[in-house]
Design an enzyme around this catalytic site. Structure first.
Site, short mmCIF file in Angstrom:
data_model
loop_
_atom_site.label_atom_id
_atom_site.label_comp_id
_atom_site.label_asym_id
_atom_site.label_seq_id
_atom_site.Cartn_x
_atom_site.Cartn_y
_atom_site.Cartn_z
N HIS A 264 0.72 -1.16 -0.08
CA HIS A 264 0.18 -0.07 0.08
C HIS A 264 0.90 1.32 0.07
O HIS A 264 1.96 1.23 0.67
CB HIS A 264 -0.89 0.02 1.15
CG HIS A 264 -0.42 0.01 2.44
ND1 HIS A 264 -0.18 1.25 3.18
CD2 HIS A 264 -0.33 -1.06 3.47
CE1 HIS A 264 0.17 0.97 4.21
NE2 HIS A 264 0.20 -0.28 4.57
N ASP B 209 6.11 1.15 6.68
CA ASP B 209 4.61 0.79 6.51
C ASP B 209 3.96 1.95 5.61
O ASP B 209 3.60 2.86 6.37
CB ASP B 209 3.74 0.92 7.92
CG ASP B 209 2.55 0.34 7.53
OD1 ASP B 209 2.05 -0.23 6.73
OD2 ASP B 209 1.74 0.36 8.86
N GLU C 199 -5.09 1.87 2.76
CA GLU C 199 -5.18 0.74 3.65
C GLU C 199 -5.49 1.43 4.92
O GLU C 199 -5.96 0.44 5.71
CB GLU C 199 -3.68 -0.02 3.41
CG GLU C 199 -3.82 -1.48 4.13
CD GLU C 199 -3.56 -1.43 5.58
OE1 GLU C 199 -3.62 -2.27 6.28
OE2 GLU C 199 -2.56 -0.25 5.94
N GLU C 200 -4.63 2.26 5.18
CA GLU C 200 -4.38 2.54 6.57
C GLU C 200 -5.78 3.02 7.36
O GLU C 200 -6.20 2.54 8.50
CB GLU C 200 -3.41 3.79 7.03
CG GLU C 200 -2.08 3.47 6.64
CD GLU C 200 -1.61 2.16 7.75
OE1 GLU C 200 -2.22 1.75 8.37
OE2 GLU C 200 -0.06 1.83 7.73
N ASP D 103 3.20 -6.29 3.69
CA ASP D 103 2.56 -5.39 4.34
C ASP D 103 3.08 -5.44 6.03
O ASP D 103 2.31 -5.45 6.91
CB ASP D 103 1.18 -4.81 4.48
CG ASP D 103 0.95 -3.74 5.12
OD1 ASP D 103 1.78 -2.92 5.48
OD2 ASP D 103 -0.21 -3.43 5.58
N HIS E 97 3.66 2.97 12.86
CA HIS E 97 2.61 4.25 13.14
C HIS E 97 3.33 5.22 14.16
O HIS E 97 2.41 5.87 14.67
CB HIS E 97 1.25 3.63 13.72
CG HIS E 97 0.65 2.58 12.54
ND1 HIS E 97 -0.67 2.26 12.93
CD2 HIS E 97 0.88 2.27 11.50
CE1 HIS E 97 -0.96 1.50 11.92
NE2 HIS E 97 -0.24 1.49 10.85
ZN LIG Z 1 0.62 -1.08 6.25
#
Ligand SMILES: [Zn+2]
Length: 479
Positions: free
Chosen positions: A291, A303, A337-338, A365, A437
């Site tokens: 993603h 990520d 995606e997130e 991912d 994140h």
């Molecule tokens: Zn991800």
């Protein structure tokens, strides 16, 4: 366990192995395995994907849905794929547009506080959070460790702030089970705020999900279903969750909270689809994907910059070798995606009436770790069919084949549910959740050699699947 039981198991499993091998060889002529070796070698010499990842993270930066940067990243990816000679299309999707605002929290009263003292906390709003009043709110913190405790203390919640204090289990992560640790702690981030809201809480906090400390708050999505009342909610650094928990043992803890995120109207976005055309069955597809969107606190290098560039590197590797498999290898850079998976939904809607042409789907991912092999949501019979692909990865130590019934990637999950075999590079995730994140998910966390190992794994696997005489049998998976 007795010897006869062991022997019985051995006989049973060797009989299965024998019959599986016979079935596999009946599936078609043996594949030219030298092509797989060439692909692995070319991928391990790749610098293209690392250069693209550097540009994506250093020049474009964070890429949350609805942002200018995500739009720029989509254009950059489409251009890069066109310049390789792939057949590129953009697939539109309307995506949520949530923007972070100010975020502040202070402990303003607690047992033993010197007169006039307060303590600043480190936190970051969760995706989907609403705003506090413009001047913030001040309320007591109710610390709960699980949903049963929330229920038991329901009468205290109204008007107060619930803190979900559930630790990410680093012991699991240290032993390669970080996804399980994430699932366990993650449930409080996903559903805790809505549960607190249902009991009349004024705000909700969750202990950050991650292993390393460094007082880093880890953001992520929280879910409000239809009928839920969204509320202000944030992830608190693990150290601050510990502090509040200790203070609350001695009496009431009061916190000031200011959060000013906004949800704007849905924005236009796109999946980037780039087909590397098959030489015999161009209308049948093996997907390689990652993603392109990221959270907003950092540049999303792990990520999922790594994953999407590893998938892009598959196309570049095949282009460099001028290799076209029997079927089309379809690269997808997923959008959103997130905080919505709207890109995934748009793709599924576009293929749901021709699912027989979706032969397999691979998504990377799980961070920037070294590839250890392949995760496969396939039936048992398919495992022997897959062995030659794993053998080709032996020189880079990526030979593990781990079968599962679960989701191989959030974006390919709808395809998996519909019976498409799902795959992911099996990567070392022991440190993935250290920076996941957070504001520290930056390019320096990526070892270029690990990126290459993911390209090699996905390229060998994708080519192998696209080259098989008969596709793998369908397998409906996902938790
Ligand atoms: Zn991800």
């Amino acid at each position: 366990m007795s010897v006869s039981v062991l022997l019985g198991c051995w006989l049973f499993s060797s009989q299965i192995a024998g019959s599986l091998a016979a079935e596999a060889s009946a599936a078609g002529p043996a594949m030219d395995e030298t092509a797989l070796d060439q692909i692995r070698e070319a991928a391990m010499a790749d610098d293209w994907a690392w250069q693209r990842l550097s540009e994506l993270t250093d020049r474009i930066g964070p890429r949350l849905s609805g942002s200018t940067q995500l739009t720029a990243a989509i254009a950059q990816m489409a251009d890069a794929m066109r310049s390789l000679g792939a057949n590129v299309s953009l697939q539109p999707a309307k995506v949520p547009h949530w923007v972070r605002g100010e975020e502040q929290a202070e402990l303003v009263d607690y047992p033993g506080r010197p007169a006039g003292a307060s303590q600043r906390l480190h936190l970051t709003a969760l995706g989907g959070s609403t705003s506090t009043p413009a001047k913030g709110l001040t309320a007591r913190v109710i610390v709960v460790h699980d949903m049963a405790e929330l229920k038991a203390r329901a009468a205290e919640v109204r008007g107060n702030i619930v803190l979900f204090e559930a630790k990410f289990d680093q012991r699991l992560a240290d032993n390669g089970e970080s996804m399980e640790a994430y699932r366990q702690a993650g449930q409080y981030r996903f559903v805790g705020p809505a549960a607190a809201s249902a009991l009349g809480a004024s705000a909700a906090l969750v202990r950050s999900i991650g292993g390393a400390d460094f007082r880093l708050p880890h953001t992520g999505l929280t879910r409000f279903k239809e009928g839920d009342t969204p509320l202000p909610c944030a992830a608190l650094a693990a150290e601050d969750a510990d502090l509040i928990t200790r203070l609350a043992r001695n009496g009431p803890v009061t916190l000031y909270l200011l959060l000013t995120p906004k949800t704007l109207p849905d924005a236009d976005s796109d999946n980037v689809i780039a087909d590397w055309t098959g030489r015999e069955k161009p209308g049948e597809y093996v997907i390689v994907s990652g993603h392109l969107d990221s959270w907003d606190l950092a540049t999303g290098a792990t990520d999922d910059g790594v994953g999407v560039m590893a998938a892009a590197g598959v196309i570049e590797t095949l282009q460099r070798l001028n290799l076209h498999a029997r079927r089309t290898i379809r690269f997808i850079a997923w959008t959103n995606e997130e905080n919505g998976t709207r890109g995934s939904q748009a793709y599924f809607a576009s293929v749901k009436n021709s699912l027989q042409d979706q032969i397999a789907a691979i998504e990377s991912d799980a961070g920037a770790g070294r590839s250890l092999g392949v995760g496969a949501a396939v039936n048992l019979v398919s495992l022997d069919t897959l062995r030659p692909a794993l053998r080709a990865l032996a020189p880079i130590g990526a030979t593990a084949l781990s079968r599962s019934d679960g989701e191989m990637g959030a974006d390919i999950a709808p395809l998996q549910e519909a019976g498409v075999p799902g795959f992911a590079p099996l990567v070392d995730t022991r440190h993935y959740f250290d920076y996941h994140h957070t504001a520290a998910d930056t390019l320096d966390k990526v070892d270029p050699q690990n990126l290459r190992s993911q390209i090699a794994t996905m390229a060998v696997l994708a080519y192998y699947l696209a080259e098989l005489q008969d596709p793998l049998p369908r397998f409906k998976s996902v938790d």
